[in-house]
Design a protein around this motif. Sequence first.
Motif, PDB file in Angstrom:
ATOM      1  N   ARG A 162       0.966  -1.363  -0.056  1.00 40.09           N
ATOM      2  CA  ARG A 162       0.107  -0.016  -0.077  1.00 40.09           C
ATOM      3  C   ARG A 162       0.788   1.199   0.026  1.00 40.09           C
ATOM      4  NH1 ARG A 162      -2.199  -3.523   3.744  1.00 40.09           N
ATOM      5  NH2 ARG A 162      -4.098  -4.407   3.240  1.00 40.09           N
ATOM      6  N   LYS A 163       2.094   1.143   0.864  1.00 40.20           N
ATOM      7  CA  LYS A 163       2.722   2.361   1.023  1.00 40.20           C
ATOM      8  C   LYS A 163       3.454   2.437  -0.535  1.00 40.20           C
ATOM      9  CE  LYS A 163       6.889   4.084   3.391  1.00 40.20           C
ATOM     10  NZ  LYS A 163       7.745   4.252   4.554  1.00 40.20           N
ATOM     11  N   ALA A 164       3.896   1.509  -0.959  1.00 40.13           N
ATOM     12  CA  ALA A 164       4.579   1.385  -2.456  1.00 40.13           C
ATOM     13  C   ALA A 164       3.672   2.136  -3.579  1.00 40.13           C
ATOM     14  CB  ALA A 164       5.148  -0.087  -2.733  1.00 40.13           C
ATOM     15  N   ILE A 165       2.365   1.598  -3.682  1.00 31.83           N
ATOM     16  CA  ILE A 165       1.443   2.152  -4.542  1.00 31.83           C
ATOM     17  C   ILE A 165       1.364   3.522  -4.233  1.00 31.83           C
ATOM     18  CG2 ILE A 165      -1.232   2.195  -4.886  1.00 31.83           C
ATOM     19  CD1 ILE A 165      -1.004  -0.898  -4.218  1.00 31.83           C
ATOM     20  N   SER A 166       1.153   4.133  -3.060  1.00 32.04           N
ATOM     21  CA  SER A 166       0.952   5.824  -3.071  1.00 32.04           C
ATOM     22  C   SER A 166       2.079   6.447  -3.460  1.00 32.04           C
ATOM     23  CB  SER A 166       1.003   5.803  -1.246  1.00 32.04           C
ATOM     24  OG  SER A 166       2.228   5.734  -0.566  1.00 32.04           O
ATOM     25  N   LYS A 167       3.420   5.896  -3.662  1.00 36.10           N
ATOM     26  CA  LYS A 167       4.432   6.328  -4.334  1.00 36.10           C
ATOM     27  C   LYS A 167       4.413   6.486  -5.615  1.00 36.10           C
ATOM     28  CE  LYS A 167       7.109   6.010  -0.233  1.00 36.10           C
ATOM     29  NZ  LYS A 167       8.611   5.442   0.172  1.00 36.10           N
ATOM     30  N   MET A 168       3.735   5.570  -6.550  1.00 37.32           N
ATOM     31  CA  MET A 168       3.658   5.490  -7.789  1.00 37.32           C
ATOM     32  C   MET A 168       3.285   6.757  -8.756  1.00 37.32           C
ATOM     33  SD  MET A 168       1.631   1.876  -8.298  1.00 37.32           S
ATOM     34  CE  MET A 168       2.590   1.101  -9.563  1.00 37.32           C
ATOM     35  N   LYS A 169       4.164   6.806  -9.898  1.00 32.46           N
ATOM     36  CA  LYS A 169       4.101   7.831 -10.794  1.00 32.46           C
ATOM     37  C   LYS A 169       3.717   7.462 -12.098  1.00 32.46           C
ATOM     38  CE  LYS A 169       6.044  10.588  -7.250  1.00 32.46           C
ATOM     39  NZ  LYS A 169       5.042  11.566  -6.841  1.00 32.46           N
ATOM     40  N   LEU A 170       3.382   8.468 -12.807  1.00 33.60           N
ATOM     41  CA  LEU A 170       2.800   8.370 -14.366  1.00 33.60           C
ATOM     42  C   LEU A 170       4.114   8.816 -15.170  1.00 33.60           C
ATOM     43  CD1 LEU A 170      -0.744   9.247 -14.640  1.00 33.60           C
ATOM     44  CD2 LEU A 170       0.176   6.822 -14.499  1.00 33.60           C
ATOM     45  N   LYS A 171       4.392   8.176 -16.301  1.00 36.06           N
ATOM     46  CA  LYS A 171       5.529   8.848 -17.073  1.00 36.06           C
ATOM     47  C   LYS A 171       4.947   9.242 -18.512  1.00 36.06           C
ATOM     48  CE  LYS A 171       6.545   4.258 -19.149  1.00 36.06           C
ATOM     49  NZ  LYS A 171       7.960   3.285 -19.787  1.00 36.06           N
ATOM     50  N   SER A 172       3.677   8.780 -18.697  1.00 42.32           N
ATOM     51  CA  SER A 172       2.868   9.450 -19.844  1.00 42.32           C
ATOM     52  C   SER A 172       1.444   9.263 -19.777  1.00 42.32           C
ATOM     53  CB  SER A 172       3.416   8.337 -21.159  1.00 42.32           C
ATOM     54  OG  SER A 172       2.718   6.908 -20.980  1.00 42.32           O
ATOM     55  N   GLU A 173       0.684   9.875 -20.857  1.00 39.68           N
ATOM     56  CA  GLU A 173      -0.650  10.047 -20.686  1.00 39.68           C
ATOM     57  C   GLU A 173      -1.218   8.696 -20.858  1.00 39.68           C
ATOM     58  OE1 GLU A 173      -4.397  12.421 -23.075  1.00 39.68           O
ATOM     59  OE2 GLU A 173      -2.172  12.892 -23.663  1.00 39.68           O
ATOM     60  N   PRO A 174      -2.305   8.294 -20.320  1.00 33.50           N
ATOM     61  CA  PRO A 174      -3.004   7.198 -20.269  1.00 33.50           C
ATOM     62  C   PRO A 174      -3.777   7.052 -21.466  1.00 33.50           C
ATOM     63  CG  PRO A 174      -4.269   8.561 -18.579  1.00 33.50           C
ATOM     64  CD  PRO A 174      -2.989   9.239 -18.699  1.00 33.50           C
ATOM     65  N   GLY A 175      -3.788   5.701 -21.970  1.00 32.75           N
ATOM     66  CA  GLY A 175      -4.735   5.503 -23.276  1.00 32.75           C
ATOM     67  C   GLY A 175      -3.944   5.514 -24.396  1.00 32.75           C
ATOM     68  N   LYS A 176      -2.641   5.760 -24.329  1.00 32.66           N
ATOM     69  CA  LYS A 176      -1.926   6.114 -25.581  1.00 32.66           C
ATOM     70  C   LYS A 176      -0.986   4.912 -26.015  1.00 32.66           C
ATOM     71  CE  LYS A 176      -3.277  10.260 -25.998  1.00 32.66           C
ATOM     72  NZ  LYS A 176      -3.974  10.476 -27.074  1.00 32.66           N
ATOM     73  N   GLU A 177      -0.607   3.980 -25.231  1.00 33.65           N
ATOM     74  CA  GLU A 177       0.569   3.046 -25.494  1.00 33.65           C
ATOM     75  C   GLU A 177       0.414   1.772 -24.546  1.00 33.65           C
ATOM     76  OE1 GLU A 177       5.255   2.486 -26.570  1.00 33.65           O
ATOM     77  OE2 GLU A 177       4.370   4.452 -25.612  1.00 33.65           O
ATOM     78  N   PHE A 178       0.374   0.465 -25.190  1.00 34.00           N
ATOM     79  CA  PHE A 178       0.312  -0.629 -24.271  1.00 34.00           C
ATOM     80  C   PHE A 178       1.777  -0.962 -23.620  1.00 34.00           C
ATOM     81  CE2 PHE A 178       1.910  -4.852 -23.948  1.00 34.00           C
ATOM     82  CZ  PHE A 178       0.991  -5.530 -23.268  1.00 34.00           C
ATOM     83  N   GLU A 179       1.936  -1.111 -22.482  1.00 31.95           N
ATOM     84  CA  GLU A 179       3.335  -1.484 -21.804  1.00 31.95           C
ATOM     85  C   GLU A 179       3.093  -2.625 -20.798  1.00 31.95           C
ATOM     86  OE1 GLU A 179       7.665  -0.120 -20.020  1.00 31.95           O
ATOM     87  OE2 GLU A 179       5.920   1.459 -20.446  1.00 31.95           O
ATOM     88  N   TYR A 180       3.481  -3.880 -20.768  1.00 28.12           N
ATOM     89  CA  TYR A 180       2.997  -4.752 -19.748  1.00 28.12           C
ATOM     90  C   TYR A 180       3.840  -4.474 -18.428  1.00 28.12           C
ATOM     91  CZ  TYR A 180       2.848  -9.310 -17.676  1.00 28.12           C
ATOM     92  OH  TYR A 180       2.505 -10.292 -16.816  1.00 28.12           O
TER      93      TYR A 180
END
Length: 370
Positions: free
Chosen positions: A192-210
Amino acid sequence: MRKLNQLKFIAITLLFLTTLNSCKVGRFVVYNFADINDHKKFPARNIETGTNTFLFSATTKGKVPKDLYINEKSYPFEQYLKDNKTVAFLIIQNDTIQYEKYWEKYDETSIVPSFSMAKSITSILIGCAIDDKLIQSVNEPITNYIPELKQNGFEKVTIEHLLQMTSGLKFNEGYTNPFGDVATFYYGTNLRKAISKMKLKSEPGKEFEYLSGNTQLLGLVLERALKDKTITSYLEEKIWIPLEMEFDASWSLDKKKNGLEKTFCCINARARDYAKIGRLYLNKGKWNGKQIVSEDWVMQSTKIDTTKGSVGYYQYQWWLPTQTGDFMAQGILGQYIYVHPEKNLVIVRLGKNEGKADWWEILSSLGHAY
């Protein structure tokens, strides 16, 4: 004196490893990489079967291939499976076990971790939660359930983005880096703590990455939607008991007390029960006449969709190997639940690792040949 120094060295080393073992890096150093015995290494919640048990029929005249043809070369079927580190292989057609074989002292009672096959099962539970109106739809922003991620810019990330691996998540999927995100999620003790620190690197809905982080976010969405139930108890209620599983199972956690299920990887079960997951989707979400998860969810999960950054070989946490109607769940060491609806066929392959085999090609070839 020399012996005393050796004893001191051993004692210091053991103390160092014990200290390391209490943290993420320590777990990584001690356990090194994922292996088939990982179900013994982490705390877990038990998944219990119900009073009824479904058993596949068996036959002594099963349709078993004698040889595999790979790159125009022929290999003896059973020897190839054994040589490529397989511990369990099942072929089930028309609810009848055509072939069942185990190696390396494994048998039908042996537990094998699902690894990323758990992603597909997590997807089923998301579908069940939508059926139960615990989640409104896949179009909801995940911040409806994980509001702490608003400060990290996740307002536009939807549940569907996570299902499709198109969230734009910043996540290191490298399995050899003890300081990477996968190590944090697999070996860490506070998801839960690790999730709270998550970030985005690009706009959602643009590219698939597993990225496994997407499925762990789905897990926290599910936990928040369930409120007073654990994800494990929901799996037991919605799938394990209704599918009349043969054996109890478990779901590994990040920590023993108030732990969160590692939804991206870690269900621990037996080959025949994994096959029942395939049978459920083979029958469009029905189990012996009862709708377990909606047919619409199964169809949505196995169709080809290349819109909004999606790819044709992945849909709602399921892999589509040939784009001709077959689909499968897949785990890192070569764990597979392969389904070919047209042939009414389910194949399960579990292994110590992939060996040197191209299991996508082998499973789809077997499926189409039956």
